[in-house]
Design a protein around this motif. Structure first.
Motif, PDB file in Angstrom:
ATOM      1  N   UNK A  58       7.885   5.736  -3.867  1.00  0.00           N
ATOM      2  CA  UNK A  58       6.920   6.544  -2.827  1.00  0.00           C
ATOM      3  C   UNK A  58       5.492   6.236  -3.568  1.00  0.00           C
ATOM      4  N   UNK A  59       5.082   6.632  -4.803  1.00  0.00           N
ATOM      5  CA  UNK A  59       4.226   6.365  -5.682  1.00  0.00           C
ATOM      6  C   UNK A  59       3.277   5.342  -5.475  1.00  0.00           C
ATOM      7  N   UNK A  60       4.204   4.163  -5.309  1.00  0.00           N
ATOM      8  CA  UNK A  60       3.373   2.866  -4.970  1.00  0.00           C
ATOM      9  C   UNK A  60       2.776   2.559  -3.784  1.00  0.00           C
ATOM     10  N   UNK A  61       2.863   3.555  -3.033  1.00  0.00           N
ATOM     11  CA  UNK A  61       2.201   3.628  -1.657  1.00  0.00           C
ATOM     12  C   UNK A  61       0.644   3.545  -1.786  1.00  0.00           C
ATOM     13  N   UNK A  62       0.174   2.448  -1.239  1.00  0.00           N
ATOM     14  CA  UNK A  62      -1.466   2.168  -1.545  1.00  0.00           C
ATOM     15  C   UNK A  62      -1.840   1.132  -0.663  1.00  0.00           C
ATOM     16  N   UNK A  63      -3.101   0.791  -0.526  1.00  0.00           N
ATOM     17  CA  UNK A  63      -3.827  -0.449   0.038  1.00  0.00           C
ATOM     18  C   UNK A  63      -3.698  -1.288  -1.279  1.00  0.00           C
ATOM     19  N   UNK A  64      -3.363  -2.493  -1.247  1.00  0.00           N
ATOM     20  CA  UNK A  64      -3.040  -3.325  -2.410  1.00  0.00           C
ATOM     21  C   UNK A  64      -4.243  -4.599  -2.102  1.00  0.00           C
ATOM     22  N   UNK A  65      -5.138  -4.817  -3.154  1.00  0.00           N
ATOM     23  CA  UNK A  65      -6.467  -5.509  -2.949  1.00  0.00           C
ATOM     24  C   UNK A  65      -6.085  -6.727  -3.817  1.00  0.00           C
ATOM     25  N   UNK A  66      -6.307  -7.959  -3.535  1.00  0.00           N
ATOM     26  CA  UNK A  66      -6.249  -9.232  -4.408  1.00  0.00           C
ATOM     27  C   UNK A  66      -7.781  -9.229  -5.101  1.00  0.00           C
ATOM     28  N   UNK A  75      -1.780 -10.857   2.147  1.00  0.00           N
ATOM     29  CA  UNK A  75      -0.671 -10.742   3.114  1.00  0.00           C
ATOM     30  C   UNK A  75       0.486 -10.235   2.737  1.00  0.00           C
ATOM     31  N   UNK A  76       1.482  -9.867   3.340  1.00  0.00           N
ATOM     32  CA  UNK A  76       2.862  -9.431   3.033  1.00  0.00           C
ATOM     33  C   UNK A  76       3.000  -8.022   2.707  1.00  0.00           C
ATOM     34  N   UNK A  77       2.046  -7.132   2.970  1.00  0.00           N
ATOM     35  CA  UNK A  77       2.263  -5.701   2.974  1.00  0.00           C
ATOM     36  C   UNK A  77       3.158  -5.244   4.163  1.00  0.00           C
ATOM     37  N   UNK A  78       3.688  -3.953   4.004  1.00  0.00           N
ATOM     38  CA  UNK A  78       4.571  -3.300   5.126  1.00  0.00           C
ATOM     39  C   UNK A  78       4.908  -2.076   4.638  1.00  0.00           C
ATOM     40  N   UNK A  79       6.200  -1.803   5.573  1.00  0.00           N
ATOM     41  CA  UNK A  79       6.962  -0.544   5.120  1.00  0.00           C
ATOM     42  C   UNK A  79       8.032  -1.075   4.520  1.00  0.00           C
ATOM     43  N   UNK A  80       8.577  -0.284   3.391  1.00  0.00           N
ATOM     44  CA  UNK A  80       9.781  -0.322   2.795  1.00  0.00           C
ATOM     45  C   UNK A  80      10.362   0.947   2.341  1.00  0.00           C
ATOM     46  N   UNK A  81      11.695   0.944   2.223  1.00  0.00           N
ATOM     47  CA  UNK A  81      12.205   2.271   1.501  1.00  0.00           C
ATOM     48  C   UNK A  81      12.197   2.315   0.058  1.00  0.00           C
ATOM     49  N   UNK A  82      12.356   3.465  -0.576  1.00  0.00           N
ATOM     50  CA  UNK A  82      12.477   3.506  -1.844  1.00  0.00           C
ATOM     51  C   UNK A  82      13.449   2.668  -2.494  1.00  0.00           C
ATOM     52  N   UNK A  83      13.152   1.978  -3.579  1.00  0.00           N
ATOM     53  CA  UNK A  83      14.309   1.033  -4.275  1.00  0.00           C
ATOM     54  C   UNK A  83      14.053  -0.332  -3.566  1.00  0.00           C
ATOM     55  N   UNK A  84      13.461  -0.635  -2.557  1.00  0.00           N
ATOM     56  CA  UNK A  84      13.268  -1.645  -1.924  1.00  0.00           C
ATOM     57  C   UNK A  84      12.513  -2.790  -2.569  1.00  0.00           C
ATOM     58  N   UNK A  85      12.202  -3.829  -1.981  1.00  0.00           N
ATOM     59  CA  UNK A  85      11.414  -4.913  -2.596  1.00  0.00           C
ATOM     60  C   UNK A  85      10.352  -5.292  -1.493  1.00  0.00           C
ATOM     61  N   UNK A  89       1.140 -11.839  -1.095  1.00  0.00           N
ATOM     62  CA  UNK A  89       0.374 -13.174  -1.183  1.00  0.00           C
ATOM     63  C   UNK A  89      -0.985 -13.117  -1.224  1.00  0.00           C
ATOM     64  N   UNK A  90      -1.922 -13.738  -2.057  1.00  0.00           N
ATOM     65  CA  UNK A  90      -3.044 -13.847  -1.979  1.00  0.00           C
ATOM     66  C   UNK A  90      -3.639 -15.362  -1.951  1.00  0.00           C
ATOM     67  N   UNK A  91      -4.051 -15.576  -0.812  1.00  0.00           N
ATOM     68  CA  UNK A  91      -4.548 -17.111  -0.874  1.00  0.00           C
ATOM     69  C   UNK A  91      -6.026 -17.362  -1.132  1.00  0.00           C
ATOM     70  N   UNK A  92      -6.293 -17.950  -2.097  1.00  0.00           N
ATOM     71  CA  UNK A  92      -7.823 -17.823  -2.584  1.00  0.00           C
ATOM     72  C   UNK A  92      -8.467 -19.230  -2.395  1.00  0.00           C
ATOM     73  N   UNK A  93      -9.963 -19.247  -2.542  1.00  0.00           N
ATOM     74  CA  UNK A  93     -10.634 -20.394  -2.312  1.00  0.00           C
ATOM     75  C   UNK A  93     -10.441 -21.239  -3.608  1.00  0.00           C
ATOM     76  N   UNK A  94     -10.182 -22.601  -3.461  1.00  0.00           N
ATOM     77  CA  UNK A  94      -9.652 -23.364  -4.654  1.00  0.00           C
ATOM     78  C   UNK A  94     -10.602 -23.286  -6.002  1.00  0.00           C
ATOM     79  N   UNK A  95     -11.990 -23.480  -6.003  1.00  0.00           N
ATOM     80  CA  UNK A  95     -12.648 -23.216  -6.936  1.00  0.00           C
ATOM     81  C   UNK A  95     -12.530 -21.832  -7.789  1.00  0.00           C
ATOM     82  N   UNK A  96     -12.483 -21.146  -6.890  1.00  0.00           N
ATOM     83  CA  UNK A  96     -12.509 -19.558  -7.425  1.00  0.00           C
ATOM     84  C   UNK A  96     -11.133 -19.295  -8.180  1.00  0.00           C
TER      85      UNK A  96
END
Length: 116
Positions: A87-95, A7-17, A21-28
């Motif tokens: 801009x080159x950080x634009x992507x789908x981010x995977x946990x 979670x936490x993805x979205x649209x942001x301007x260059x220079x922004x932050x 977050x990635x919630x995982x199963x406990x044992x994993x």
């Protein structure tokens, strides 16, 4: 029933932050190296950052000094704090989780768009 949910993805301007977050199963979570990968359109999936069970981190050269990966073992959650986004950080981010005996597990992905 393995669970990795980003979670936490979205649209942001260059220079922004942005913080992912990635919630995982406990044992994993407890027994795996956790990490973030990203995939831009037409590109292969690439490593962004990883953090071991002991807290050691590794970063792609392209994000060093800008991104910080961390894990909260009490919450079974791994974070990716992204600053000075480009801009080159634009992507789908995977946990990701990895343990040699179990292999890789992946979340569904969250879109990060850095737009001028």
């Amino acid at each position: 029933q393995v669970q990795l949910v980003e979670s936490g993805g979205g649209l942001v301007q260059p220079g922004g932050s942005l913080r992912l977050s990635c919630a995982a199963s406990g044992t994993l979570f407890r027994l795996s190296r956790m990490g973030w990968y990203r995939q831009a359109p037409g590109k292969q999936r690439e490593l962004v950052a990883t953090v071991t069970t002991g807290g050691s981190t590794n970063y792609a050269d392209s994000v060093k000094g800008r991104f910080t990966v961390s894990r909260d073992n009490g919450k079974n959650t791994v974070y990716l704090q992204m600053s000075n986004l480009k801009p080159e950080d634009t992507a789908v981010y995977y946990c990701n989780s990895y343990r040699p005996s179990w292999g890789d597990y992946w979340g569904q992905g969250t879109q990060v768009t850095v737009s001028s």
